[in-house]
Design a protein around this motif. Structure first.
Motif, PDB file in Angstrom:
ATOM      1  N   ASP A  40       0.926  -1.302  -0.074  1.00 49.96           N
ATOM      2  CA  ASP A  40      -0.087   0.044  -0.016  1.00 49.96           C
ATOM      3  C   ASP A  40       0.779   1.269  -0.075  1.00 49.96           C
ATOM      4  N   TYR A  41       2.125   1.040   0.865  1.00 47.98           N
ATOM      5  CA  TYR A  41       2.999   2.549   0.910  1.00 47.98           C
ATOM      6  C   TYR A  41       3.483   2.532  -0.486  1.00 47.98           C
ATOM      7  N   LEU A  42       3.923   1.583  -1.163  1.00 51.86           N
ATOM      8  CA  LEU A  42       4.678   1.610  -2.594  1.00 51.86           C
ATOM      9  C   LEU A  42       3.728   2.442  -3.268  1.00 51.86           C
ATOM     10  N   SER A  43       2.608   1.551  -3.491  1.00 52.20           N
ATOM     11  CA  SER A  43       1.584   2.116  -4.288  1.00 52.20           C
ATOM     12  C   SER A  43       1.101   3.797  -4.193  1.00 52.20           C
ATOM     13  N   GLU A  45       8.064   9.200  -5.323  1.00 54.59           N
ATOM     14  CA  GLU A  45       8.862   9.698  -4.321  1.00 54.59           C
ATOM     15  C   GLU A  45      10.110   9.173  -4.259  1.00 54.59           C
ATOM     16  N   VAL A  46      11.115   9.556  -3.483  1.00 49.45           N
ATOM     17  CA  VAL A  46      12.203   8.896  -3.100  1.00 49.45           C
ATOM     18  C   VAL A  46      11.927   7.915  -1.854  1.00 49.45           C
ATOM     19  N   ILE A  47      11.944   6.592  -2.304  1.00 50.80           N
ATOM     20  CA  ILE A  47      11.601   5.630  -1.064  1.00 50.80           C
ATOM     21  C   ILE A  47      13.120   5.021  -0.878  1.00 50.80           C
ATOM     22  N   LYS A 104      10.795 -11.356  -5.768  1.00 46.13           N
ATOM     23  CA  LYS A 104      11.430 -10.209  -6.641  1.00 46.13           C
ATOM     24  C   LYS A 104      12.171  -9.392  -5.477  1.00 46.13           C
ATOM     25  N   SER A 105      13.367  -8.770  -5.710  1.00 50.92           N
ATOM     26  CA  SER A 105      13.923  -7.960  -4.771  1.00 50.92           C
ATOM     27  C   SER A 105      12.960  -6.670  -4.710  1.00 50.92           C
ATOM     28  N   PHE A 106      13.484  -6.073  -3.514  1.00 47.74           N
ATOM     29  CA  PHE A 106      12.501  -4.918  -3.292  1.00 47.74           C
ATOM     30  C   PHE A 106      12.721  -3.678  -4.348  1.00 47.74           C
ATOM     31  N   ILE A 107      13.949  -3.667  -4.727  1.00 49.46           N
ATOM     32  CA  ILE A 107      14.188  -2.600  -5.797  1.00 49.46           C
ATOM     33  C   ILE A 107      13.608  -3.052  -7.309  1.00 49.46           C
ATOM     34  N   ILE A 120       8.298  12.379 -22.430  1.00 52.70           N
ATOM     35  CA  ILE A 120       8.811  11.169 -22.003  1.00 52.70           C
ATOM     36  C   ILE A 120       9.498  11.594 -20.712  1.00 52.70           C
ATOM     37  N   ALA A 121      10.290  12.949 -20.856  1.00 52.47           N
ATOM     38  CA  ALA A 121      11.217  13.249 -19.587  1.00 52.47           C
ATOM     39  C   ALA A 121      10.174  13.486 -18.466  1.00 52.47           C
ATOM     40  N   GLU A 122       9.072  14.498 -18.577  1.00 56.29           N
ATOM     41  CA  GLU A 122       8.090  14.526 -17.691  1.00 56.29           C
ATOM     42  C   GLU A 122       7.622  13.386 -16.878  1.00 56.29           C
ATOM     43  N   ILE A 123       7.167  12.339 -17.572  1.00 56.40           N
ATOM     44  CA  ILE A 123       6.720  11.128 -17.221  1.00 56.40           C
ATOM     45  C   ILE A 123       7.628  10.312 -16.271  1.00 56.40           C
ATOM     46  N   GLY A 124       8.958  10.217 -16.805  1.00 52.21           N
ATOM     47  CA  GLY A 124       9.824   9.588 -16.057  1.00 52.21           C
ATOM     48  C   GLY A 124       9.948  10.263 -14.747  1.00 52.21           C
ATOM     49  N   TYR A 125      10.230  11.548 -14.737  1.00 58.31           N
ATOM     50  CA  TYR A 125      10.306  12.344 -13.369  1.00 58.31           C
ATOM     51  C   TYR A 125       9.091  12.064 -12.500  1.00 58.31           C
ATOM     52  N   ASP A 126       8.062  12.061 -13.238  1.00 52.72           N
ATOM     53  CA  ASP A 126       6.617  11.884 -12.356  1.00 52.72           C
ATOM     54  C   ASP A 126       6.505  10.656 -11.615  1.00 52.72           C
ATOM     55  N   CYS A 127       7.320   9.616 -12.046  1.00 52.77           N
ATOM     56  CA  CYS A 127       6.956   8.020 -11.659  1.00 52.77           C
ATOM     57  C   CYS A 127       8.317   7.575 -10.988  1.00 52.77           C
ATOM     58  N   GLY A 128       9.157   8.764 -10.437  1.00 53.15           N
ATOM     59  CA  GLY A 128      10.262   8.276  -9.659  1.00 53.15           C
ATOM     60  C   GLY A 128      11.337   8.030 -10.149  1.00 53.15           C
TER      61      GLY A 128
END
Length: 296
Positions: free
Chosen positions: A194-197, A202-204, A230-233, A255-263
């Motif tokens: 739940d936390y990951l979703s 953000e930086v986790i 699977k590993s956590f990462i 593409i860049a905006e999506i990449g940043y928005d998704c962590g």
């Protein structure tokens, strides 16, 4: 026994969608054994000799194949095996388990579909007669432009399949029950998921997530790998890629905006990881998906 190939697929289906339909012409099967929370109806033709894996069922398929899986923890996949065709046609429909609510499914007219969903917790394969009956509906569904009629057609398909007297359950009941118990019994894992979703953008930090469930980092890594294969990462990366895939389909963001928005911390890292996991760049994925997907 934990399957080390198990992959948790992240569907681009959002909570506001009824279902997603993906039609593909492909030359081989290359997706790993996987699970996902969405129910899945999968039609395949021109792949005689391919191998179907659903739970503890492993079978060679015929010229046509139609399978429904409604168990979110039942692993499944199709592999090339003896298939030599380079003209495989696949139609995949994924929908949320709560698309049809319990109240709706308990109506007299829905009894057979309710029973179908229960059988499909083990995975079900449908008879040739039923495949022949719903094949035209599946193919017209791929080009239906009205979302309301698309939903009605899906309900008709599910009804026709629900009255198939020749359907077969695939995985054994004990295997299906075991995977359900294994994945539903651990509250700690649920809290992490739940936390990951909610915070994938953000930086986790591993240390913070381990502390959340009162474990050391090493203990948490072992725990997480044991329960997800699977590993956590890797798991966090898959969640981010799922969100990015959805944004590439639905939004006009760069593409860049999506990449940043998704962590993802930079564009080159996003492009590299996306291509490694998906086999194509984010740009190629956006172009290809818009050609063969329908979200209702």
């Amino acid at each position: 026994m934990i399957n080390t190939e198990l992959f948790k697929e992240v569907s681009p289906l959002s909570s506001k969608d009824c279902f997603i339909l993906i039609e593909r012409q492909k030359t081989n099967f290359n997706f790993p054994i996987h699970i996902h929370p969405e129910c899945e109806l999968n039609f395949i033709e021109n792949a005689k000799g391919a191998q179907r894996i659903v739970g503890d069922s492993i079978e060679e398929i015929d010229e046509e194949e139609l399978v429904l899986v409604t168990n979110p923890h039942l692993e499944h996949a199709w592999k090339d095996y003896r298939n030599v065709s380079k003209n495989i046609h696949e139609i995949t429909i994924q929908f949320h388990p709560d698309l049809l609510t319990d109240t709706f499914l308990n109506k007299n007219q829905m009894i057979s579909i309710r029973q179908l969903f229960r059988h499909a917790e083990r995975g079900v394969a449908f008879s040739r007669e039923s495949i022949a009956k719903v094949r035209p509906l599946l193919k017209t569904l791929t080009c239906e432009n009205d979302s309301f009629y698309s939903l009605i057609k899906l309900l008709i398909i599910l009804h026709e399949l629900s009255i198939d007297k020749g359907m077969r359950e695939l995985s054994t009941g004990q295997f299906a029950a075991n995977v359900m118990h294994q994945h539903s019994s651990d509250e700690s894992l649920g809290r992490v998921m739940d936390y990951l979703s909610r915070h994938y953008s953000e930086v986790i930090r591993l240390s913070e997530v381990a502390e959340m469930v009162n474990m050391s980092e090493s203990s948490f890594c072992r725990f997480f790998k044991q329960h997800t294969s699977k590993s956590f990462i890797d798991f966090l990366t898959d969640i981010r890629l799922g969100a990015a895939s959805r944004a590439l389909i639905d939004s006009s963001l760069s593409i860049a905006e999506i990449g940043y928005d998704c962590g993802f911390n930079n564009l080159s890292n996003f492009n590299r990881i996306f291509k490694k996991k998906k086999g194509v760049t984010p740009s190629e994925f956006r172009d290809n998906y818009r050609k063969n997907k329908t979200i209702i």
